[in-house]
Design a protein around this motif. Structure first.
Motif, PDB file in Angstrom:
ATOM      1  N   GLY A  36       0.843  -1.376   0.054  1.00  0.00           N
ATOM      2  CA  GLY A  36       0.033   0.093  -0.180  1.00  0.00           C
ATOM      3  C   GLY A  36       0.671   1.378  -0.151  1.00  0.00           C
ATOM      4  O   GLY A  36       0.264   2.246   0.136  1.00  0.00           O
ATOM      5  N   GLY A  37       2.083   1.125  -0.102  1.00  0.00           N
ATOM      6  CA  GLY A  37       2.995   2.396  -0.183  1.00  0.00           C
ATOM      7  C   GLY A  37       4.329   2.308  -0.191  1.00  0.00           C
ATOM      8  O   GLY A  37       4.773   1.235  -0.359  1.00  0.00           O
ATOM      9  N   THR A  38       5.079   3.462  -0.488  1.00  0.00           N
ATOM     10  CA  THR A  38       6.400   3.307  -1.066  1.00  0.00           C
ATOM     11  C   THR A  38       7.145   4.654  -0.582  1.00  0.00           C
ATOM     12  O   THR A  38       6.319   5.748  -0.468  1.00  0.00           O
ATOM     13  N   VAL A  39       8.150   4.541   0.456  1.00  0.00           N
ATOM     14  CA  VAL A  39       8.696   5.761   1.146  1.00  0.00           C
ATOM     15  C   VAL A  39      10.166   6.007   0.334  1.00  0.00           C
ATOM     16  O   VAL A  39      10.921   5.084   0.076  1.00  0.00           O
ATOM     17  N   PHE A  40      10.237   7.062   0.029  1.00  0.00           N
ATOM     18  CA  PHE A  40      11.346   7.668  -0.751  1.00  0.00           C
ATOM     19  C   PHE A  40      12.410   8.389   0.306  1.00  0.00           C
ATOM     20  O   PHE A  40      11.819   9.286   1.246  1.00  0.00           O
ATOM     21  N   PHE A  41      13.631   8.443  -0.098  1.00  0.00           N
ATOM     22  CA  PHE A  41      14.786   9.381   0.661  1.00  0.00           C
ATOM     23  C   PHE A  41      14.429  10.578   0.173  1.00  0.00           C
ATOM     24  O   PHE A  41      14.440  10.643  -1.077  1.00  0.00           O
ATOM     25  N   GLY A  42      14.269  11.637   0.724  1.00  0.00           N
ATOM     26  CA  GLY A  42      14.114  12.916   0.377  1.00  0.00           C
ATOM     27  C   GLY A  42      15.088  14.029   1.009  1.00  0.00           C
ATOM     28  O   GLY A  42      14.578  14.823   1.508  1.00  0.00           O
ATOM     29  N   GLY A  43      16.373  13.602   1.100  1.00  0.00           N
ATOM     30  CA  GLY A  43      17.360  14.485   1.614  1.00  0.00           C
ATOM     31  C   GLY A  43      17.323  14.274   3.185  1.00  0.00           C
ATOM     32  O   GLY A  43      17.238  13.030   3.684  1.00  0.00           O
ATOM     33  N   GLY A  44      16.993  15.032   4.002  1.00  0.00           N
ATOM     34  CA  GLY A  44      16.668  15.013   5.466  1.00  0.00           C
ATOM     35  C   GLY A  44      15.554  14.675   5.891  1.00  0.00           C
ATOM     36  O   GLY A  44      15.030  14.449   7.084  1.00  0.00           O
ATOM     37  N   THR A  45      14.525  14.252   4.876  1.00  0.00           N
ATOM     38  CA  THR A  45      13.157  13.902   5.178  1.00  0.00           C
ATOM     39  C   THR A  45      12.721  12.594   4.212  1.00  0.00           C
ATOM     40  O   THR A  45      13.570  12.137   3.643  1.00  0.00           O
ATOM     41  N   LEU A  46      11.657  12.057   4.634  1.00  0.00           N
ATOM     42  CA  LEU A  46      11.088  10.962   3.740  1.00  0.00           C
ATOM     43  C   LEU A  46      10.021  11.162   3.409  1.00  0.00           C
ATOM     44  O   LEU A  46       9.229  12.400   3.791  1.00  0.00           O
ATOM     45  N   ILE A  47       9.833  10.959   2.178  1.00  0.00           N
ATOM     46  CA  ILE A  47       8.427  11.290   1.159  1.00  0.00           C
ATOM     47  C   ILE A  47       7.680   9.805   1.063  1.00  0.00           C
ATOM     48  O   ILE A  47       8.199   9.118   0.305  1.00  0.00           O
ATOM     49  N   GLU A  48       6.691   9.848   1.497  1.00  0.00           N
ATOM     50  CA  GLU A  48       5.895   8.399   1.529  1.00  0.00           C
ATOM     51  C   GLU A  48       4.738   8.525   0.404  1.00  0.00           C
ATOM     52  O   GLU A  48       3.671   9.769   0.706  1.00  0.00           O
ATOM     53  N   VAL A  49       4.623   7.901  -0.585  1.00  0.00           N
ATOM     54  CA  VAL A  49       3.231   7.787  -1.339  1.00  0.00           C
ATOM     55  C   VAL A  49       2.307   6.820  -0.941  1.00  0.00           C
ATOM     56  O   VAL A  49       2.865   5.690  -1.017  1.00  0.00           O
ATOM     57  N   ALA A  50       1.538   7.405  -0.114  1.00  0.00           N
ATOM     58  CA  ALA A  50       0.551   6.177   0.419  1.00  0.00           C
ATOM     59  C   ALA A  50      -0.633   5.954  -0.475  1.00  0.00           C
ATOM     60  O   ALA A  50      -1.599   6.407  -0.402  1.00  0.00           O
TER      61      ALA A  50
END
Length: 128
Positions: A36-50
Motif C-alpha cells: 500500500g505504499g512506497t517511502v522515498f529518501f528526500g534529503g533530510g526527510t522521507l516522502i511517502e506515497v501512500a
C-alpha cells in the motif's frame, strides 16, 4: 515533545502515476516499500506515497522543499526525464536559487540551491 524522525505523506489521486513520478522521473531512492505504499529518501526527510490513502478529495495543498547541490544540472536532468518546469530557476530576494515543479497530484515542489555565500551556509558556532 521529542521528535525522532518525520516524513511527508502524500495522498495520491492516482498512486501508480505518482509513484512513477517520484521513482522514475525525479529518480528518488526508495527507503522502503510496504503493502500500500512506497517511502522515498528526500534529503533530510522521507516522502511517502501512500497508495492506501489514495483518492483524496481535491488537489493537494502540500509543498515539498528539496535542496539540491546544482539546480542547473537538476533542471537539465528533470527536463530530460520529461518533467515540466512550472517556474524556471531564479534567484529569490532572500538569496536562494529556486525552481518550481509539481507532481501528478498538483503537489508543489520547490527545488532549491543554497549559494556558497548564503547565510544558511554560515557556521553560527564561529564568530565573524
Amino acid at each position: 515533545m521529542d521528535v525522532l524522525s518525520g516524513r511527508i505523506i502524500l495522498r495520491p489521486a492516482d498512486p501508480d502515476t505518482t509513484l512513477a513520478f517520484y521513482r522514475d522521473q525525479l529518480g528518488l531512492a526508495i527507503a522502503r516499500e510496504y503493502p500500500g505504499g512506497t517511502v522515498f529518501f528526500g534529503g533530510g526527510t522521507l516522502i511517502e506515497v501512500a497508495a492506501h490513502l489514495a483518492g483524496g478529495d481535491g488537489p493537494s495543498t502540500s509543498v515539498l522543499w528539496l535542496q539540491v547541490r546544482d539546480l542547473a544540472a537538476t533542471q537539465a536532468e528533470l527536463e530530460g526525464r520529461g518533467v515540466e518546469i512550472v517556474r524556471e530557476a531564479r534567484t529569490e530576494p532572500w538569496g536562494l536559487i529556486e525552481m518550481h515543479i509539481t507532481d501528478p497530484d498538483g503537489t508543489s515542489i520547490i527545488l532549491v540551491q543554497v549559494p556558497a555565500d548564503h547565510p544558511l551556509r554560515k557556521d553560527l558556532r564561529t564568530p565573524d
